[in-house]
Every structure is written in C-alpha cells, then in structure tokens.
Design a protein around this motif. Structure first.
Motif, PDB file in Angstrom:
ATOM      1  N   GLY A 181       0.814  -1.209   0.000  1.00  0.00           N
ATOM      2  CA  GLY A 181       0.000   0.000   0.000  1.00  0.00           C
ATOM      3  C   GLY A 181       0.849   1.261   0.000  1.00  0.00           C
ATOM      4  O   GLY A 181       0.534   2.241  -0.682  1.00  0.00           O
ATOM      5  N   GLU A 182       1.951   1.231   0.724  1.00  0.00           N
ATOM      6  CA  GLU A 182       2.862   2.379   0.759  1.00  0.00           C
ATOM      7  C   GLU A 182       3.550   2.573  -0.585  1.00  0.00           C
ATOM      8  O   GLU A 182       3.783   3.703  -1.021  1.00  0.00           O
ATOM      9  CB  GLU A 182       3.897   2.193   1.873  1.00  0.00           C
ATOM     10  N   ARG A 183       3.874   1.470  -1.255  1.00  0.00           N
ATOM     11  CA  ARG A 183       4.483   1.577  -2.585  1.00  0.00           C
ATOM     12  C   ARG A 183       3.507   2.169  -3.595  1.00  0.00           C
ATOM     13  O   ARG A 183       3.880   2.989  -4.434  1.00  0.00           O
ATOM     14  CB  ARG A 183       4.945   0.197  -3.062  1.00  0.00           C
ATOM     15  N   LEU A 184       2.271   1.734  -3.532  1.00  0.00           N
ATOM     16  CA  LEU A 184       1.258   2.217  -4.467  1.00  0.00           C
ATOM     17  C   LEU A 184       1.062   3.726  -4.362  1.00  0.00           C
ATOM     18  O   LEU A 184       0.776   4.392  -5.365  1.00  0.00           O
ATOM     19  CB  LEU A 184      -0.074   1.506  -4.208  1.00  0.00           C
ATOM     20  N   THR A 185       1.218   4.270  -3.187  1.00  0.00           N
ATOM     21  CA  THR A 185       0.918   5.686  -2.957  1.00  0.00           C
ATOM     22  C   THR A 185       2.167   6.552  -2.764  1.00  0.00           C
ATOM     23  O   THR A 185       2.045   7.758  -2.542  1.00  0.00           O
ATOM     24  CB  THR A 185       0.015   5.824  -1.712  1.00  0.00           C
ATOM     25  N   ALA A 186       3.358   5.971  -2.861  1.00  0.00           N
ATOM     26  CA  ALA A 186       4.597   6.710  -2.571  1.00  0.00           C
ATOM     27  C   ALA A 186       4.862   7.811  -3.597  1.00  0.00           C
ATOM     28  O   ALA A 186       4.665   7.626  -4.803  1.00  0.00           O
ATOM     29  CB  ALA A 186       5.776   5.740  -2.534  1.00  0.00           C
ATOM     30  N   CYS A 187       5.328   8.946  -3.115  1.00  0.00           N
ATOM     31  CA  CYS A 187       5.672  10.065  -3.994  1.00  0.00           C
ATOM     32  C   CYS A 187       7.162  10.021  -4.330  1.00  0.00           C
ATOM     33  O   CYS A 187       7.931   9.269  -3.742  1.00  0.00           O
ATOM     34  CB  CYS A 187       5.310  11.387  -3.339  1.00  0.00           C
ATOM     35  N   ALA A 188       7.566  10.847  -5.300  1.00  0.00           N
ATOM     36  CA  ALA A 188       8.970  10.897  -5.710  1.00  0.00           C
ATOM     37  C   ALA A 188       9.848  11.272  -4.532  1.00  0.00           C
ATOM     38  O   ALA A 188       9.522  12.187  -3.769  1.00  0.00           O
ATOM     39  CB  ALA A 188       9.151  11.893  -6.851  1.00  0.00           C
ATOM     40  N   GLY A 189      10.953  10.560  -4.360  1.00  0.00           N
ATOM     41  CA  GLY A 189      11.870  10.815  -3.257  1.00  0.00           C
ATOM     42  C   GLY A 189      11.649   9.904  -2.070  1.00  0.00           C
ATOM     43  O   GLY A 189      12.511   9.792  -1.205  1.00  0.00           O
ATOM     44  N   SER A 190      10.488   9.235  -2.023  1.00  0.00           N
ATOM     45  CA  SER A 190      10.195   8.327  -0.923  1.00  0.00           C
ATOM     46  C   SER A 190      10.969   7.021  -1.084  1.00  0.00           C
ATOM     47  O   SER A 190      11.195   6.544  -2.199  1.00  0.00           O
ATOM     48  CB  SER A 190       8.694   8.026  -0.879  1.00  0.00           C
ATOM     49  N   LYS A 191      11.366   6.428   0.029  1.00  0.00           N
ATOM     50  CA  LYS A 191      12.067   5.142  -0.017  1.00  0.00           C
ATOM     51  C   LYS A 191      11.162   4.041  -0.563  1.00  0.00           C
ATOM     52  O   LYS A 191      11.643   3.034  -1.088  1.00  0.00           O
ATOM     53  CB  LYS A 191      12.551   4.754   1.388  1.00  0.00           C
ATOM     54  N   GLN A 192       9.845   4.221  -0.432  1.00  0.00           N
ATOM     55  CA  GLN A 192       8.893   3.219  -0.901  1.00  0.00           C
ATOM     56  C   GLN A 192       8.554   3.380  -2.382  1.00  0.00           C
ATOM     57  O   GLN A 192       7.822   2.563  -2.944  1.00  0.00           O
ATOM     58  CB  GLN A 192       7.598   3.304  -0.071  1.00  0.00           C
ATOM     59  N   ARG A 193       9.087   4.418  -3.032  1.00  0.00           N
ATOM     60  CA  ARG A 193       8.817   4.650  -4.459  1.00  0.00           C
ATOM     61  C   ARG A 193       9.263   3.422  -5.251  1.00  0.00           C
ATOM     62  O   ARG A 193      10.374   2.903  -5.064  1.00  0.00           O
ATOM     63  CB  ARG A 193       9.594   5.872  -4.919  1.00  0.00           C
ATOM     64  N   SER A 194       8.389   2.939  -6.149  1.00  0.00           N
ATOM     65  CA  SER A 194       8.670   1.688  -6.842  1.00  0.00           C
ATOM     66  C   SER A 194       7.951   1.646  -8.184  1.00  0.00           C
ATOM     67  O   SER A 194       7.259   2.600  -8.566  1.00  0.00           O
ATOM     68  CB  SER A 194       8.204   0.495  -5.991  1.00  0.00           C
ATOM     69  N   ARG A 195       8.099   0.521  -8.859  1.00  0.00           N
ATOM     70  CA  ARG A 195       7.385   0.289 -10.121  1.00  0.00           C
ATOM     71  C   ARG A 195       5.878   0.455  -9.917  1.00  0.00           C
ATOM     72  O   ARG A 195       5.183   1.065 -10.734  1.00  0.00           O
ATOM     73  CB  ARG A 195       7.695  -1.128 -10.611  1.00  0.00           C
ATOM     74  N   LEU A 196       5.348  -0.080  -8.796  1.00  0.00           N
ATOM     75  CA  LEU A 196       3.917   0.018  -8.527  1.00  0.00           C
ATOM     76  C   LEU A 196       3.465   1.472  -8.383  1.00  0.00           C
ATOM     77  O   LEU A 196       2.350   1.826  -8.766  1.00  0.00           O
ATOM     78  CB  LEU A 196       3.558  -0.755  -7.259  1.00  0.00           C
ATOM     79  N   SER A 197       4.319   2.313  -7.802  1.00  0.00           N
ATOM     80  CA  SER A 197       3.986   3.733  -7.631  1.00  0.00           C
ATOM     81  C   SER A 197       3.691   4.369  -8.984  1.00  0.00           C
ATOM     82  O   SER A 197       2.674   5.055  -9.154  1.00  0.00           O
ATOM     83  CB  SER A 197       5.135   4.490  -6.959  1.00  0.00           C
ATOM     84  N   ILE A 198       4.591   4.152  -9.935  1.00  0.00           N
ATOM     85  CA  ILE A 198       4.453   4.781 -11.252  1.00  0.00           C
ATOM     86  C   ILE A 198       3.281   4.196 -12.013  1.00  0.00           C
ATOM     87  O   ILE A 198       2.453   4.925 -12.572  1.00  0.00           O
ATOM     88  CB  ILE A 198       5.746   4.620 -12.074  1.00  0.00           C
ATOM     89  N   MET A 199       3.185   2.853 -12.045  1.00  0.00           N
ATOM     90  CA  MET A 199       2.157   2.197 -12.839  1.00  0.00           C
ATOM     91  C   MET A 199       0.752   2.542 -12.346  1.00  0.00           C
ATOM     92  O   MET A 199      -0.182   2.657 -13.155  1.00  0.00           O
ATOM     93  CB  MET A 199       2.354   0.680 -12.830  1.00  0.00           C
ATOM     94  N   SER A 200       0.579   2.719 -11.056  1.00  0.00           N
ATOM     95  CA  SER A 200      -0.749   3.063 -10.536  1.00  0.00           C
ATOM     96  C   SER A 200      -1.035   4.556 -10.676  1.00  0.00           C
ATOM     97  O   SER A 200      -2.140   4.948 -11.079  1.00  0.00           O
ATOM     98  CB  SER A 200      -0.881   2.623  -9.080  1.00  0.00           C
ATOM     99  N   GLN A 201      -0.043   5.392 -10.388  1.00  0.00           N
ATOM    100  CA  GLN A 201      -0.298   6.830 -10.329  1.00  0.00           C
ATOM    101  C   GLN A 201      -0.358   7.494 -11.689  1.00  0.00           C
ATOM    102  O   GLN A 201      -0.916   8.599 -11.814  1.00  0.00           O
ATOM    103  CB  GLN A 201       0.764   7.497  -9.457  1.00  0.00           C
ATOM    104  N   TYR A 202       0.184   6.862 -12.735  1.00  0.00           N
ATOM    105  CA  TYR A 202       0.055   7.488 -14.057  1.00  0.00           C
ATOM    106  C   TYR A 202      -1.333   7.242 -14.642  1.00  0.00           C
ATOM    107  O   TYR A 202      -1.769   7.941 -15.558  1.00  0.00           O
ATOM    108  CB  TYR A 202       1.184   7.028 -14.996  1.00  0.00           C
ATOM    109  N   LEU A 203      -2.067   6.294 -14.068  1.00  0.00           N
ATOM    110  CA  LEU A 203      -3.401   5.961 -14.564  1.00  0.00           C
ATOM    111  C   LEU A 203      -4.525   6.326 -13.602  1.00  0.00           C
ATOM    112  O   LEU A 203      -5.675   6.439 -14.020  1.00  0.00           O
ATOM    113  CB  LEU A 203      -3.483   4.458 -14.857  1.00  0.00           C
ATOM    114  N   CYS A 204      -4.222   6.475 -12.313  1.00  0.00           N
ATOM    115  CA  CYS A 204      -5.265   6.655 -11.302  1.00  0.00           C
ATOM    116  C   CYS A 204      -4.906   7.720 -10.271  1.00  0.00           C
ATOM    117  O   CYS A 204      -3.730   8.012 -10.053  1.00  0.00           O
ATOM    118  CB  CYS A 204      -5.487   5.346 -10.523  1.00  0.00           C
ATOM    119  N   THR A 205      -5.929   8.249  -9.644  1.00  0.00           N
ATOM    120  CA  THR A 205      -5.755   8.925  -8.372  1.00  0.00           C
ATOM    121  C   THR A 205      -5.764   7.827  -7.314  1.00  0.00           C
ATOM    122  O   THR A 205      -6.742   7.073  -7.211  1.00  0.00           O
ATOM    123  CB  THR A 205      -6.903   9.914  -8.106  1.00  0.00           C
ATOM    124  N   VAL A 206      -4.687   7.711  -6.562  1.00  0.00           N
ATOM    125  CA  VAL A 206      -4.535   6.616  -5.603  1.00  0.00           C
ATOM    126  C   VAL A 206      -4.504   7.204  -4.197  1.00  0.00           C
ATOM    127  O   VAL A 206      -3.657   8.037  -3.887  1.00  0.00           O
ATOM    128  CB  VAL A 206      -3.244   5.812  -5.878  1.00  0.00           C
TER     129      VAL A 206
END
Length: 346
Positions: A181-206
């Motif tokens: 859940g933290e990866r899905l919602t992580a912003c740039a610069g966060s340690k949890q930023r990941s592939r899931l962050s980008i793939m979900s946030q470029y398509l959705c408001t998460v």
C-alpha cells in the motif's frame, strides 16, 4: 413512498456471526492461498464506507471468503452484489447471505485473475470516460499472493478501457499488505517509491486509507493491512501503450539503488547501449545521476515518449530483452569452454 423508504433502510436479518459461520462450515484459512479472515464487523463496515456512497450501486466483491465485508456491502443498500470466490468451501455460507438478501446477490465460483468482468454489469450503467465514475465499485480484501498481479492486470485494463472499465472510470477499494500500500501511494523521493507507484499513479488517483493491524485477522498475518482506493484518471499522465510504460519503468527500477542511467542502458542491446542510453536521457532531459526513486511521473513520461520514438525508428527495439542477450552470452561462453577442454584433451 413506503417502498422507497424500505429499500433505503435495507438491513440483513439476524444471521450467525462470521466467527460462527467459520465454525459452522468448519472453515480454515489456507496458508498456501494467503487467506486471512476479518472477523471484526466494525472494520468491515469501515472498509465499505471508504469506498464512498454505495446506495443503489452495483458492486463486485473479490474473494468474499466467509462474508464479513459482504454483509457490510449489502447493508449499504446496494442494487446488486456480484461475489467472485475461488474457494468452494465458502460458497454455502455465501448462499446463506444470498437467501437473506433476495434478488441482490450473484455468486460466481471462479478465479478473479481469469474471470472476465466486461459483461458483468447491466449495459445501462455505461458512462463516457470523461463523465463521473459509473455506479460500479470493486471491493476486496485481497490475499497477499493475488494483490500485486491483480492490480497490474486491472491497471492494464484501465489503460485499454476494457474489463470492468468498459463501463467508465470504475472505482476500486482494495486491501494490500501495508508495505505494498505504501508503494502504491509513494511520492517521488520516498524510499517506498517503486514500479507500482508509477504504474498506478500514471493511470489513477490513488488514495491510501486506514491501516488494519494484523491481529484483527485470523490467522494473524505477520504484517498489517492497508486499504487503498483507486479512481481512474480522465487522461493518463503518460500517453503511451501500457506494455511500453511497464517495460521502461520495470527496467529503470531494476537498479533501484543505482543511478537511473543503469536501468536505461539495459533497454538497448549491448553493442549500442552507452550511446543509445545517453541519447535517450538527453532527449528526455533527465539527469542520469538521479536514482529511480527520485524520478517523477513527468520524468517517466519524457522517458517513455523518447523511447517510443526510438522504437518507431527501430522496429526490433521494443522486443529486445537484456536477459535473452545475457542467456545467449552464457550459452556461448559455455560452448567455448567445452570446445577448449575437448581440444586440450585430444
């Protein structure tokens, strides 16, 4: 008038508790299926409330299990509830709920990873993509083993406006392991930023909702659980094919602790790797010394746009996989070693 008031205040009749259902049908959470039962009805109610107003909505619940969240959804006054459950042991308990809410529940014994939702709801619910989301919701307390592949599958369906998103910008309220859940919602610069962050946030408001402590589940998982809400965007933040975005993002995060140029390089064959990677980063105006976790959605948009142009110029580029080239090199090296030994012993 009396009828509408009755519908608005629909409540399930008195039923055995979820704990009693578990005992009645001798249900046991299967570890290999990552099953954990949520027995606290107040938490189930809270998950359903986080989905928004479900009055007269059409809902698909994924993996209802013994039916705790199912009860909360029905008590929210939905028009219809589709239950998709893979484990046949739960079907009798769900049928009990169906009988308690006549005409409201459809039960499908199937696997959500393969079940097609493109015709799961009435056609009159279809809305234009630019309109407000349709009166359709997907809700689920997902097994950990299913959550990541399932959300990736649905994100691809969002990009194609297919499956449950054929009806419009269908909203999803799903549970994930807290770290996911933290990866899905992580912003740039966060340690949890990941592939899931980008793939979900470029398509959705998460939106990350509340966290449920592990001890609320039976058996108690080793981690906590987070509720995440997804609303598809009217316009994706990266306007390229899903598979292309997925490849660029995946390769760049392959070296998540190193500078981003390392991941960009492996998008290209070894003989032209340095030159093409430098060109891509320059045209995208991305600092090669940034780490993947520091890259914004805008950075990835620029990288994907440039990579698309390079693929258009070289039709074989998109099919390139650096792992295949590594495999061929290992096979070639092994063959050379065998030939050399054979020559030395002859």
């Amino acid at each position: 008038m009396a009828i509408s008031r009755q519908v608005a205040t629909f409540r399930l009749p008195p039923l055995p508790t979820i704990g009693e259902i578990v005992k009645l049908f001798k249900l046991r959470a299967e570890k290999q299926l990552s099953q954990n039962f949520l027995l606290d009805q107040r938490l189930a109610d809270k998950i359903v409330r986080s989905a928004g107003n479900l009055k007269d909505a059409y809902v698909c619940e994924v993996g209802p299990g013994p039916g705790g969240i199912t009860r909360s959804i029905l008590n929210a006054g939905v028009a219809e509830l589709l239950l998709i459950e893979k484990d046949p042991r739960f079907i009798p308990g769900l049928q009990m709920l169906s009988e308690a809410a006549p005409g409201k529940v459809r039960i499908v014994h199937g696997d959500i990873l393969t079940y097609k939702l493109c015709h799961a709801f009435p056609e009159h619910l279809i809305k234009n993509w630019e309109d407000d989301p349709p009166d359709i919701h997907i809700i689920g307390n997902l097994p950990f083993s299913v959550s990541t592949p399932l959300i990736i599958k649905w994100l691809e369906k969002i990009s194609e406006r297919d499956g449950p998103f054929r009806y419009g910008r269908t909203q999803m309220t799903l549970t994930f392991q807290k770290e996911v859940g933290e990866r899905l919602t992580a912003c740039a610069g966060s340690k949890q930023r990941s592939r899931l962050s980008i793939m979900s946030q470029y398509l959705c408001t998460v939106h990350k909702g509340f966290t449920i402590r592990g001890q609320a589940f039976v058996p108690k998982p080793e981690v906590d659980v987070t509720v995440v809400h997804f609303t598809p965007l009217v316009e994706p933040k990266i306007n390229q094919p899903f598979k292309l975005v997925e490849k660029v993002v995946q390769y760049i995060f392959h070296f998540r602790r190193k500078h981003c140029h390392q991941g960009v390089r492996i998008l290209f064959p070894e003989k032209e790797r340095l030159e093409k990677a430098e060109k891509m980063l320059m045209l995208a105006d991305v600092d090669p010394t940034l780490r993947p976790t520091q890259l914004s959605i805008f950075h990835f948009k620029s990288l994907c746009d440039v990579y698309r142009k390079m693929c258009d110029e070289d039709p074989n580029l998109f099919a390139y996989n650096f792992r295949d080239e590594l495999k061929e090199k290992k096979i070639g090296k092994k063959s050379f070693t065998l030939r050399k030994r054979k020559t030395e012993t002859s």
